[in-house]
Design a protein around this motif. Structure first.
Motif, PDB file in Angstrom:
ATOM      1  N   GLU A 228      10.388   6.880   2.345  1.00 29.14           N
ATOM      2  CA  GLU A 228       8.977   6.484   2.256  1.00 29.14           C
ATOM      3  C   GLU A 228       8.099   7.686   1.932  1.00 29.14           C
ATOM      4  OE1 GLU A 228       7.928   4.548   5.880  1.00 29.14           O
ATOM      5  OE2 GLU A 228       9.297   2.850   5.572  1.00 29.14           O
ATOM      6  N   SER A 231       8.648   8.542  -1.700  1.00 24.31           N
ATOM      7  CA  SER A 231       8.055   7.501  -2.547  1.00 24.31           C
ATOM      8  C   SER A 231       6.552   7.680  -2.651  1.00 24.31           C
ATOM      9  CB  SER A 231       8.381   6.115  -1.986  1.00 24.31           C
ATOM     10  OG  SER A 231       9.768   5.881  -1.977  1.00 24.31           O
ATOM     11  N   LEU A 232       5.917   7.956  -1.504  1.00 24.05           N
ATOM     12  CA  LEU A 232       4.469   8.164  -1.513  1.00 24.05           C
ATOM     13  C   LEU A 232       4.107   9.384  -2.352  1.00 24.05           C
ATOM     14  CD1 LEU A 232       1.736   7.191  -0.282  1.00 24.05           C
ATOM     15  CD2 LEU A 232       2.080   8.934   1.475  1.00 24.05           C
ATOM     16  N   ALA A 239       4.271   3.135  -4.099  1.00 23.26           N
ATOM     17  CA  ALA A 239       4.679   3.025  -2.699  1.00 23.26           C
ATOM     18  C   ALA A 239       3.968   1.865  -2.019  1.00 23.26           C
ATOM     19  CB  ALA A 239       4.378   4.335  -1.969  1.00 23.26           C
ATOM     20  N   ILE A 244       4.947   0.131   1.462  1.00 19.16           N
ATOM     21  CA  ILE A 244       4.886   1.332   2.291  1.00 19.16           C
ATOM     22  C   ILE A 244       3.432   1.630   2.637  1.00 19.16           C
ATOM     23  CG2 ILE A 244       5.321   3.819   2.343  1.00 19.16           C
ATOM     24  CD1 ILE A 244       7.665   3.299   0.406  1.00 19.16           C
ATOM     25  N   SER A 246       0.486   3.780   3.240  1.00 24.40           N
ATOM     26  CA  SER A 246       0.133   5.164   2.900  1.00 24.40           C
ATOM     27  C   SER A 246      -0.489   5.877   4.097  1.00 24.40           C
ATOM     28  CB  SER A 246      -0.820   5.193   1.705  1.00 24.40           C
ATOM     29  OG  SER A 246      -2.023   4.509   2.001  1.00 24.40           O
TER      30      SER A 246
END
Length: 364
Positions: A228, A231-232, A239, A244, A246
Motif C-alpha cells: 500500500e 502503491s501510494l 491507490a 487504499i 491515502s
C-alpha cells in the motif's frame, strides 16, 4: 520496458556519480595547494586503517542508517520527510526519560524500552506534519522543516529548565546509571578473540540499526502494508482507485519514518554520550536524506551509503586534524557527493539510458 537494467540503476549510476564527485573534490584539493592522493590515503587510513577508525566510522554509519531508513520509508509513500533531525532530537528525549526515570536491572531491558521510547517520541513528532499533509494538504517538506526548529527549541527548554541537574551550568541531563551502559564493539568482540579499540564509540546499536534495515526490507517488500505504501508513492489516484486509504497510509508511513529517526538516539544518546545534550544529532537527520538518495531508498543501499558517509565523516575529521585542509572544505567534499548522487542524478542517468537503448537496438 525499462530503459536500463536494474543493476545499472542500483549500482552503476551511484558508482559513476561517486567517481565524478571524487574527481571534482580532487580538483578542489589541488586548487588549495594540497595533494589529493595523499589526502585520500589519510582519509582511508584514518577511517579504515585501525579498529579505532573503524569504530568511529561505524558509529557515524549507525546514525545515518536510522535517518536514511526514515527518509526511505517516507519516500516510498511519495513523501519527503526532511524532519529527521527534529524527530531524532525528540527521540533523544524519549531515551533520556526512559533511562533516568526507571531503575533498570540490565542494559538489555533498558535498550529495548529506550528504543521503544525513542520510537514513540520520534513518531509523535512526525504525526502532526503527517496529519497536516494527509488531511489539510499542508506540504510535508514545509511542516517538517518547521518542526525541526520547534524540536530544537523544545529540547533546549526541557534541558535548561527541567532535566538539568541542580547546580550544573551545562544544558544537559545527568549521566545515565551504569546499569544502562551499552556494550561497545570492544566488549562485544573481545569474547571471540577480536581486539577492537576500547575508545571507539561504536556499540551494540549497530546491530539494532542492521535489524532496522532488515525490518524495513520486510515491511516494504513483503507485507500488504508495504504494498500500500509503494502503491501510494507510485500513484495516489491509482491507490485510491484500488481502495487504499491515502490518509491512513500517509499517517502510518510517517509514523514509521519518525520512529526510525527517533531510534537514532539509542546510538548517540544512550550508547555514546550516556546523557542527553544539546545538538546531539549533529546534522545526522539531514545526512540521512543523502544516504537514502544514494541508496535508492532500498535498505541494503542505505546500509552501504551510511558506511560511505561514516567514512567521509571520520576521514574528513582526520584530514582537518592532520593537514591544512580546513574543516569547511571537508563539508564541501561531502556536499559534492550529495550533489552528484542526488540533485545531479539525471546528468548521469540520461546518457546511460541512451547508451543502453542504443545497445538494445543494436542487438535487435
Amino acid at each position: 520496458m525499462d530503459k536500463m537494467p536494474k543493476w545499472a540503476d542500483v549500482v552503476l549510476i551511484p558508482l559513476i556519480s561517486l567517481i565524478l564527485a571524487a574527481l571534482l573534490s580532487a580538483l578542489v584539493i589541488l586548487g588549495i595547494g594540497e595533494d589529493p592522493v595523499a589526502a585520500v590515503k589519510l582519509m582511508v587510513n584514518g577511517a579504515l586503517g585501525s579498529t579505532y577508525g573503524w569504530g568511529y566510522t561505524l558509529y557515524y554509519a549507525t546514525n545515518f542508517m536510522f535517518t536514511g531508513l526514515a527518509v526511505a520509508v517516507a519516500a516510498h509513500a511519495g513523501l519527503f520527510n526532511i524532519g529527521g533531525e527534529g524527530q531524532a532530537m525528540l527521540g533523544g528525549l524519549g531515551v533520556a526519560l526512559v533511562c533516568l526515570l526507571i531503575p533498570w536491572p540490565h542494559w538489555t531491558l533498558a535498550l529495548a524500552f529506550a528504543a521503544l521510547g525513542a520510537g514513540i517520541f520520534g513518531a509523535a513528532w512526525a504525526a502532526i506534519p503527517a496529519y497536516l499533509q494527509a488531511k489539510r494538504g499542508s506540504h510535508i517538506v514545509i511542516t517538517t522543516i518547521m518542526f525541526n526548529f520547534i524540536a530544537a527549541a523544545v529540547l533546549n527548554y526541557v534541558l535548561v529548565n527541567v532535566l538539568r541537574p541542580e547546580g550544573s551550568m551545562d544544558p544537559a541531563t545527568e549521566r545515565f546509571p551504569q546499569a544502562v551502559h551499552l556494550p561497545s564493539l570492544h566488549e562485544l568482540l573481545a569474547p571471540i578473540g577480536i581486539n577492537f579499540s576500547k575508545s571507539a564509540p561504536a556499540n551494540v546499536s549497530l546491530l539494532v540499526a542492521m535489524g532496522a534495515c532488515l525490518f524495513v526490507w520486510l515491511l516494504i517488500w513483503r507485507t500488504p502494508l508495504g504494498y500500500e505504501i509503494r502503491s501510494l508513492g507510485k500513484s495516489e489516484p491509482g491507490a485510491r482507485y484500488a481502495g487504499i486509504s491515502s490518509v491512513r497510509t500517509v499517517m502510518i508511513a510517517m509514523l514509521i519514518s519518525g520512529a526510525l529517526a527517533g531510534m537514532m538516539a539509542v546510538n548517540n544518546v544512550m550508547g555514546e554520550a550516556e546523557r542527553l545534550v544539546l545538538n546531539a544529532t549533529e546534522g545526522a537527520g539531514f545526512i540521512g536524506i543523502a544516504v537514502a538518495l544514494m541508496g535508492r531508498n532500498h535498505p541494503f543501499g542505505v546500509f552501504l551509503a551510511a558506511i560511505l558517509f561514516g567514512f567521509l565523516y571520520q576521514g574528513g575529521a582526520e584530514l582537518a586534524l592532520w593537514t591544512s585542509i580546513p574543516r569547511e572544505l571537508i563539508v564541501v567534499i561531502q556536499a559534492l557527493v550529495i550533489l552528484f548522487t542526488g540533485a545531479l542524478d539525471n546528468m548521469v542517468r540520461m546518457p546511460l539510458e541512451k547508451i543502453f537503448l542504443a545497445v538494445r537496438r543494436g542487438q535487435n
